[in-house]
Scaffold this active site. Sequence first.
Site, PDB file in Angstrom:
ATOM      1  N   HIS A 101      13.433   2.991  -0.258  1.00 13.46           N
ATOM      2  CA  HIS A 101      13.409   3.398  -1.671  1.00 13.46           C
ATOM      3  C   HIS A 101      12.653   4.701  -1.851  1.00 13.46           C
ATOM      4  O   HIS A 101      11.907   5.148  -0.964  1.00 13.46           O
ATOM      5  CB  HIS A 101      12.769   2.307  -2.539  1.00 13.46           C
ATOM      6  N   HIS A 246      11.116   5.702   1.765  1.00 18.46           N
ATOM      7  CA  HIS A 246      10.221   5.023   2.701  1.00 18.46           C
ATOM      8  C   HIS A 246      10.418   3.523   2.610  1.00 18.46           C
ATOM      9  O   HIS A 246      10.996   3.011   1.642  1.00 18.46           O
ATOM     10  CB  HIS A 246       8.759   5.393   2.428  1.00 18.46           C
ATOM     11  N   ARG A 261      -2.825   2.945  -4.120  1.00 16.43           N
ATOM     12  CA  ARG A 261      -1.880   4.069  -4.203  1.00 16.43           C
ATOM     13  C   ARG A 261      -2.085   4.814  -5.516  1.00 16.43           C
ATOM     14  O   ARG A 261      -2.156   4.176  -6.573  1.00 16.43           O
ATOM     15  CB  ARG A 261      -0.440   3.557  -4.134  1.00 16.43           C
TER      16      ARG A 261
END
Length: 270
Positions: A101, A246, A261
Amino acid sequence: MEYRHIEVEPLTPGIGALVHGVDLGKPLSDAVFEEVHAAWMDHLVLFMRDQHMTPAQHLAFGRRFGDLHIHPAAPYAEGDPALMVIHTDKDSHRNNGSGWHSDVSADEEPPLGSILHVHKVPSHGGDTLFANMYAAFEALSGPMQTLLDGLTARHVSDYTGQYGDHKPQREFPKASHPVVRTHPVTGRKALYVNAGFTRYIEGVSRPESTALLALLFEHVKNPTFQCRFRWEPYSLAMWDNRCVQHMAVWDYFPEVRSGYRVTVAGDRPF
Ligand code: SIN
């Protein structure tokens, strides 16, 4: 490109580089930042080892690239919705990003990049794979490039049940984007459909869309477009969602893998 302040060690000819000489636990000079940005545009995904930084420093590093993106549904830490939690343990029923994605491509303005700092890694496994979508586009035949360039596709997100009882931040987004986008910095064309979010190609019949997407989702898995990163505690990876897909491999159950993240907001693909 010649770097004067950092050292850049490519992982493969097409994608990924380890960057040495950056300490994100300290203020980053403009000169170092400019070289990191240039290396990012050249190598698509950068990796840095041993980055001992606080969540505030992680967020501040992300803000050097632009406003921060808020994930529609993922849990966050420190009371800051821009600090997304990436965590898998023995009680998890899924991991983040297990299929190919580009992050939240269903947003009208999908995030330009994501910066993941992993604090805790399993004893083995938990790698992340990255694939170069410029290379994926360039490897298609001329007639196929011509067909795809100019088409748009529908991207739809549905995070129902993915994050337990965490209440979503906002409505799950949906958007139409070009199948082939032009990178606003490099000017290069990249394939921009992904198995995670792209549901159908617009303006063609459903059987045609299904066949084309099946072909493209298979095509992007070509290992010659990829690099694979083995995490260590306090490694950092930053990927450019405009030209990279990724996937995170969950091969370490029931061990723990955990980090934060920070995601940088982007603009509407063209
Ligand atoms: C993600 O942001 O898709 C997760 C990546 C990872 O955990 O390696």
